[in-house]
Design a protein around this motif. Structure first.
Motif, PDB file in Angstrom:
ATOM      1  N   LYS A 169       0.815  -1.215   0.000  1.00  0.00           N
ATOM      2  CA  LYS A 169       0.000   0.000   0.000  1.00  0.00           C
ATOM      3  C   LYS A 169       0.849   1.267   0.000  1.00  0.00           C
ATOM      4  CE  LYS A 169      -3.981   1.942   2.486  1.00  0.00           C
ATOM      5  NZ  LYS A 169      -4.877   1.727   3.660  1.00  0.00           N
ATOM      6  N   THR A 170       2.069   1.158   0.505  1.00  0.00           N
ATOM      7  CA  THR A 170       2.961   2.317   0.573  1.00  0.00           C
ATOM      8  C   THR A 170       3.671   2.609  -0.743  1.00  0.00           C
ATOM      9  OG1 THR A 170       4.721   0.858   1.391  1.00  0.00           O
ATOM     10  CG2 THR A 170       3.372   2.004   3.040  1.00  0.00           C
ATOM     11  N   ALA A 171       3.493   1.748  -1.751  1.00  0.00           N
ATOM     12  CA  ALA A 171       4.217   1.900  -3.016  1.00  0.00           C
ATOM     13  C   ALA A 171       3.813   3.186  -3.735  1.00  0.00           C
ATOM     14  CB  ALA A 171       3.952   0.695  -3.918  1.00  0.00           C
ATOM     15  N   ARG A 172       4.792   3.767  -4.393  1.00  0.00           N
ATOM     16  CA  ARG A 172       4.554   4.921  -5.267  1.00  0.00           C
ATOM     17  C   ARG A 172       4.792   4.465  -6.704  1.00  0.00           C
ATOM     18  NH1 ARG A 172       4.759  10.183  -2.802  1.00  0.00           N
ATOM     19  NH2 ARG A 172       4.722   9.975  -0.532  1.00  0.00           N
ATOM     20  N   VAL A 173       3.755   4.562  -7.493  1.00  0.00           N
ATOM     21  CA  VAL A 173       3.788   4.028  -8.856  1.00  0.00           C
ATOM     22  C   VAL A 173       3.823   5.176  -9.847  1.00  0.00           C
ATOM     23  CG1 VAL A 173       2.553   2.624 -10.560  1.00  0.00           C
ATOM     24  CG2 VAL A 173       2.511   1.973  -8.133  1.00  0.00           C
ATOM     25  N   ARG A 174       4.737   5.086 -10.793  1.00  0.00           N
ATOM     26  CA  ARG A 174       4.801   6.057 -11.898  1.00  0.00           C
ATOM     27  C   ARG A 174       4.607   5.313 -13.200  1.00  0.00           C
ATOM     28  NH1 ARG A 174       8.626  11.091 -13.608  1.00  0.00           N
ATOM     29  NH2 ARG A 174       7.238  12.025 -12.078  1.00  0.00           N
ATOM     30  N   ILE A 175       3.695   5.798 -14.021  1.00  0.00           N
ATOM     31  CA  ILE A 175       3.459   5.210 -15.341  1.00  0.00           C
ATOM     32  C   ILE A 175       3.728   6.289 -16.392  1.00  0.00           C
ATOM     33  CG2 ILE A 175       1.818   4.036 -16.848  1.00  0.00           C
ATOM     34  CD1 ILE A 175       0.333   3.087 -14.386  1.00  0.00           C
ATOM     35  N   GLU A 176       4.725   6.024 -17.249  1.00  0.00           N
ATOM     36  CA  GLU A 176       5.099   6.962 -18.303  1.00  0.00           C
ATOM     37  C   GLU A 176       4.563   6.463 -19.639  1.00  0.00           C
ATOM     38  OE1 GLU A 176       9.413   8.313 -17.758  1.00  0.00           O
ATOM     39  OE2 GLU A 176       9.285   6.469 -16.559  1.00  0.00           O
ATOM     40  N   VAL A 177       4.063   7.377 -20.419  1.00  0.00           N
ATOM     41  CA  VAL A 177       3.547   7.031 -21.750  1.00  0.00           C
ATOM     42  C   VAL A 177       4.667   7.189 -22.764  1.00  0.00           C
ATOM     43  CG1 VAL A 177       1.830   7.535 -23.510  1.00  0.00           C
ATOM     44  CG2 VAL A 177       1.249   7.797 -21.083  1.00  0.00           C
ATOM     45  N   ILE A 178       4.978   6.111 -23.463  1.00  0.00           N
ATOM     46  CA  ILE A 178       6.018   6.131 -24.490  1.00  0.00           C
ATOM     47  C   ILE A 178       5.387   6.574 -25.808  1.00  0.00           C
ATOM     48  CG2 ILE A 178       7.708   4.723 -25.728  1.00  0.00           C
ATOM     49  CD1 ILE A 178       7.701   2.842 -23.287  1.00  0.00           C
ATOM     50  N   ASN A 179       5.979   7.604 -26.402  1.00  0.00           N
ATOM     51  CA  ASN A 179       5.496   8.159 -27.680  1.00  0.00           C
ATOM     52  C   ASN A 179       4.026   8.567 -27.598  1.00  0.00           C
ATOM     53  OD1 ASN A 179       5.380   9.013 -30.299  1.00  0.00           O
ATOM     54  ND2 ASN A 179       5.816   7.013 -31.230  1.00  0.00           N
ATOM     55  N   PRO A 180       3.666   9.490 -26.683  1.00  0.00           N
ATOM     56  CA  PRO A 180       2.263   9.869 -26.512  1.00  0.00           C
ATOM     57  C   PRO A 180       1.658  10.600 -27.709  1.00  0.00           C
ATOM     58  CG  PRO A 180       3.697  11.321 -25.250  1.00  0.00           C
ATOM     59  CD  PRO A 180       4.562  10.214 -25.762  1.00  0.00           C
ATOM     60  N   ALA A 181       2.501  11.204 -28.565  1.00  0.00           N
ATOM     61  CA  ALA A 181       1.965  11.894 -29.735  1.00  0.00           C
ATOM     62  C   ALA A 181       1.356  10.893 -30.718  1.00  0.00           C
ATOM     63  CB  ALA A 181       3.063  12.701 -30.418  1.00  0.00           C
ATOM     64  N   LYS A 182       2.014   9.757 -30.882  1.00  0.00           N
ATOM     65  CA  LYS A 182       1.524   8.738 -31.810  1.00  0.00           C
ATOM     66  C   LYS A 182       0.508   7.814 -31.150  1.00  0.00           C
ATOM     67  CE  LYS A 182       3.113   5.039 -34.876  1.00  0.00           C
ATOM     68  NZ  LYS A 182       4.291   4.265 -35.362  1.00  0.00           N
ATOM     69  N   ARG A 183       0.698   7.561 -29.848  1.00  0.00           N
ATOM     70  CA  ARG A 183      -0.157   6.627 -29.111  1.00  0.00           C
ATOM     71  C   ARG A 183      -0.730   7.325 -27.880  1.00  0.00           C
ATOM     72  NH1 ARG A 183       1.304   1.130 -30.497  1.00  0.00           N
ATOM     73  NH2 ARG A 183       3.015   1.119 -32.005  1.00  0.00           N
ATOM     74  N   PRO A 184      -1.704   8.205 -28.072  1.00  0.00           N
ATOM     75  CA  PRO A 184      -2.226   8.998 -26.956  1.00  0.00           C
ATOM     76  C   PRO A 184      -2.942   8.142 -25.916  1.00  0.00           C
ATOM     77  CG  PRO A 184      -3.606   9.279 -28.891  1.00  0.00           C
ATOM     78  CD  PRO A 184      -2.397   8.508 -29.335  1.00  0.00           C
ATOM     79  N   VAL A 185      -2.851   8.596 -24.662  1.00  0.00           N
ATOM     80  CA  VAL A 185      -3.407   7.868 -23.529  1.00  0.00           C
ATOM     81  C   VAL A 185      -4.143   8.841 -22.623  1.00  0.00           C
ATOM     82  CG1 VAL A 185      -2.795   6.578 -21.422  1.00  0.00           C
ATOM     83  CG2 VAL A 185      -1.653   6.055 -23.592  1.00  0.00           C
ATOM     84  N   MET A 186      -5.244   8.380 -22.042  1.00  0.00           N
ATOM     85  CA  MET A 186      -5.978   9.163 -21.056  1.00  0.00           C
ATOM     86  C   MET A 186      -5.870   8.488 -19.698  1.00  0.00           C
ATOM     87  SD  MET A 186      -9.984   8.227 -21.832  1.00  0.00           S
ATOM     88  CE  MET A 186     -10.531   8.937 -20.278  1.00  0.00           C
ATOM     89  N   ALA A 187      -5.986   9.286 -18.629  1.00  0.00           N
ATOM     90  CA  ALA A 187      -5.991   8.763 -17.262  1.00  0.00           C
ATOM     91  C   ALA A 187      -7.342   9.051 -16.638  1.00  0.00           C
ATOM     92  CB  ALA A 187      -4.868   9.402 -16.441  1.00  0.00           C
ATOM     93  N   ASP A 188      -7.781   8.150 -15.762  1.00  0.00           N
ATOM     94  CA  ASP A 188      -9.100   8.289 -15.153  1.00  0.00           C
ATOM     95  C   ASP A 188      -9.019   7.909 -13.673  1.00  0.00           C
ATOM     96  OD1 ASP A 188     -12.243   8.344 -16.119  1.00  0.00           O
ATOM     97  OD2 ASP A 188     -11.911   7.079 -14.370  1.00  0.00           O
TER      98      ASP A 188
END
Length: 269
Positions: A208-227
């Motif tokens: 539960k104490t973990a800090r998670v980072r998620i990076e989007v690789i090449n977001p211009a070509k492969r766009p991603v949304m967060a919710d």
């Protein structure tokens, strides 16, 4: 000064008084009708004066109610006027004060999301169920996942990924074949949606104490949304997620029908 016996009688009388109730209801006809019926029968007070809040609707509305009232520190008792009602109790018009008095409390800590867009805008939100990242277009997302500052997955090619709390583990997480987590466990579920590469990666259990980072690789070509509990941010570049222990959501359930029992029961259907 009142005699000791009189003081005891006054204290007993105050303890026996029904709790001051504030009602919140979803927009459906069923929820609005239930609010009218219950408020007329039991009376109601403004939110700021409530000792307990009764939320009428479905699970989505319960999440809205918890977010809306989190600063009050008041327990919320849900009654199902929606569809699934996993976070809700059965609806009935009788014996509401007794049900509230006998209810069992579960405390939930939400997730904190900090999402940075490709243009540098920063959006922050809390999520009781999960924080999810989803591809915006026809191409699969490419994500790099780090935990506590260490890269654990260089590239995940997928439709998306999510981090779920125990309370949210039976929602989107479970539909994506993630594990159901016991309430009260100090664990979070990191789950992939339709992972293409690595094909066999099915996610991870994190403290539960973990800090998670998620990076989007090449977001211009492969766009991603967060919710985060229906609070959406488009075109994200980086999303940082952690549990938020300072925020405590207090949910009330009828005896024998609490979240722990529901999570166990869900695994045997």
């Amino acid at each position: 000064m009142s005699p000791p016996r009189q003081e005891a009688e006054l204290a007993s009388t105050d303890a026996d008084k029904p709790k001051a109730i504030a009602f919140l209801a979803g927009s459906s006809d069923e929820a609005q009708e239930a609010r009218t019926t219950l408020a007329a029968r039991y009376g109601e007070v403004p939110l700021e004066k409530a000792q307990v809040i009764v939320a009428l609707g479905g699970d989505g509305f319960m999440l809205e109610a918890l977010h809306k009232t989190q600063a009050l520190g008041v327990p919320v008792y849900g009654m199902n006027r929606g569809t699934v009602g996993f976070l809700m109790n059965a609806y009935a018009t009788d014996n509401l004060p007794e049900r509230l008095e006998n209810a069992e409390e579960a405390v939930l800590n939400p997730l904190f999301m900090r999402a940075t867009t490709v243009e540098g805008a920063v959006h922050e939100a809390l999520a009781i169920n999960e924080v999810s990242l989803l591809r915006q277009g026809p191409q699969a997302a490419r994500l790099r996942i780090s935990v506590d500052g260490r890269v654990r997955l260089d590239e995940l090619v997928c439709d998306g990924a999510l981090l779920a709390t125990p309370a949210g583990s039976t929602a989107y997480n479970y539909s994506a074949h993630g594990p159901i987590l016991p309430i009260g466990s100090d664990v979070l579920a990191l789950t992939a949606m339709a992972a293409f590469r690595p094909r066999r990666w099915r996610g991870a259990l994190l403290p539960k104490t973990a800090r998670v980072r998620i990076e989007v690789i090449n977001p211009a070509k492969r766009p991603v949304m967060a919710d985060a509990d229906a609070q959406s941010v488009r075109d994200v570049a980086v999303v940082d997620i952690r549990s938020e222990p300072e925020v405590r959501h207090r949910l009330l359930f009828d005896p024998g029908h609490g979240l722990e029992e529901r999570l166990i029961r869900e695994q045997f259907v």
